[in-house]
Design a protein around this motif. Sequence first.
Motif, short mmCIF file in Angstrom:
data_model
loop_
_atom_site.label_atom_id
_atom_site.label_comp_id
_atom_site.label_asym_id
_atom_site.label_seq_id
_atom_site.Cartn_x
_atom_site.Cartn_y
_atom_site.Cartn_z
N CYS A 157 3.96 1.22 -9.01
CA CYS A 157 2.51 1.09 -8.96
C CYS A 157 1.80 2.43 -9.13
O CYS A 157 0.85 2.53 -9.91
CB CYS A 157 2.12 0.42 -7.64
SG CYS A 157 0.35 0.11 -7.45
N ARG A 158 2.22 3.46 -8.43
CA ARG A 158 1.50 4.75 -8.50
C ARG A 158 1.54 5.32 -9.91
O ARG A 158 0.58 5.95 -10.35
CB ARG A 158 2.05 5.75 -7.47
CG ARG A 158 3.27 6.52 -7.87
CD ARG A 158 3.70 7.57 -6.85
NE ARG A 158 4.15 7.05 -5.60
CZ ARG A 158 5.34 6.47 -5.39
NH1 ARG A 158 6.17 6.29 -6.40
NH2 ARG A 158 5.68 6.05 -4.21
N ASP A 159 2.64 5.07 -10.64
CA ASP A 159 2.74 5.53 -12.03
C ASP A 159 1.86 4.69 -12.94
O ASP A 159 1.16 5.22 -13.82
CB ASP A 159 4.18 5.48 -12.53
CG ASP A 159 5.11 6.39 -11.75
OD1 ASP A 159 4.64 7.36 -11.12
OD2 ASP A 159 6.33 6.13 -11.77
N PHE A 205 2.30 2.11 -2.84
CA PHE A 205 2.28 2.40 -4.26
C PHE A 205 3.69 2.53 -4.82
O PHE A 205 3.93 3.27 -5.75
CB PHE A 205 1.44 3.65 -4.58
CG PHE A 205 -0.01 3.47 -4.28
CD1 PHE A 205 -0.80 2.70 -5.11
CD2 PHE A 205 -0.57 4.01 -3.14
CE1 PHE A 205 -2.14 2.51 -4.83
CE2 PHE A 205 -1.91 3.83 -2.84
CZ PHE A 205 -2.70 3.07 -3.69
N LEU A 209 -1.94 7.53 -10.51
CA LEU A 209 -2.43 8.25 -9.34
C LEU A 209 -2.12 9.75 -9.39
O LEU A 209 -2.89 10.56 -8.88
CB LEU A 209 -1.86 7.64 -8.06
CG LEU A 209 -2.29 6.22 -7.76
CD1 LEU A 209 -1.68 5.74 -6.46
CD2 LEU A 209 -3.81 6.10 -7.70
N GLU A 210 -1.00 10.11 -9.97
CA GLU A 210 -0.63 11.52 -10.03
C GLU A 210 -0.95 12.16 -11.38
O GLU A 210 -1.17 13.36 -11.46
CB GLU A 210 0.85 11.68 -9.70
CG GLU A 210 1.15 11.28 -8.26
CD GLU A 210 2.63 11.07 -7.97
OE1 GLU A 210 3.47 11.31 -8.85
OE2 GLU A 210 2.93 10.66 -6.83
N LYS A 252 -0.80 3.03 -12.16
CA LYS A 252 -2.20 3.31 -11.85
C LYS A 252 -2.60 4.76 -12.15
O LYS A 252 -3.77 5.11 -12.03
CB LYS A 252 -2.50 3.00 -10.37
CG LYS A 252 -2.31 1.55 -10.01
CD LYS A 252 -3.36 0.71 -10.70
CE LYS A 252 -2.78 -0.55 -11.25
NZ LYS A 252 -3.34 -1.01 -12.49
N VAL A 287 -3.89 5.89 -16.59
CA VAL A 287 -3.58 4.51 -16.23
C VAL A 287 -2.77 3.89 -17.37
O VAL A 287 -3.19 3.92 -18.53
CB VAL A 287 -4.87 3.69 -15.97
CG1 VAL A 287 -4.54 2.24 -15.70
CG2 VAL A 287 -5.66 4.30 -14.83
N ASP A 324 0.81 -1.22 0.00
CA ASP A 324 0.00 0.00 0.00
C ASP A 324 0.84 1.27 0.00
O ASP A 324 0.35 2.34 0.33
CB ASP A 324 -0.98 0.01 1.17
CG ASP A 324 -2.07 1.06 1.02
OD1 ASP A 324 -2.36 1.46 -0.12
OD2 ASP A 324 -2.61 1.50 2.04
#
Length: 134
Positions: free
Chosen positions: A102-104, A51, A108-109, A106, A113, A49
């Motif tokens: 993961c954050r990239d 990310f 997130l910023e 997904k 996706v 969790d």
Amino acid sequence: MSRAEKALDYHKKGYNCSQAVVCSFCDKIGMDEETAFRISEGLGFGDGDSFGTCGAVAGMALVMGMMNSSANLEHPDSKASTYKIVRELNSCFRDNVGSTICRDIKGLETGKVLRSCDGCIEDAVNLLCEEIGE
């Protein structure tokens, strides 16, 4: 059923991305499914969790370490070759997906996706299969 299909079935059952990848290689890494499930549990959702590193990528590294390590506890001698293989696998994954983070992936910023979790699992499993000649 292909190894990638098996991994995707695991994911549909609720296994995280890392567990899905690692458990689909139990027969190759000499590990029972329960142990593989437990050892990879904290690596899902971008390292638990955070990310960070994609769970499928982390699972790919675990599998490669299990397959390539000499397990020479007195004189560890296989790290460099394992690192080289994992670096190459990560590079291929990054070329396919756009990131190993993961954050990239997904978005997130960025809101964009790059790949679904299922896609990342499939890519990681297929890269491992290619590496081991399956």
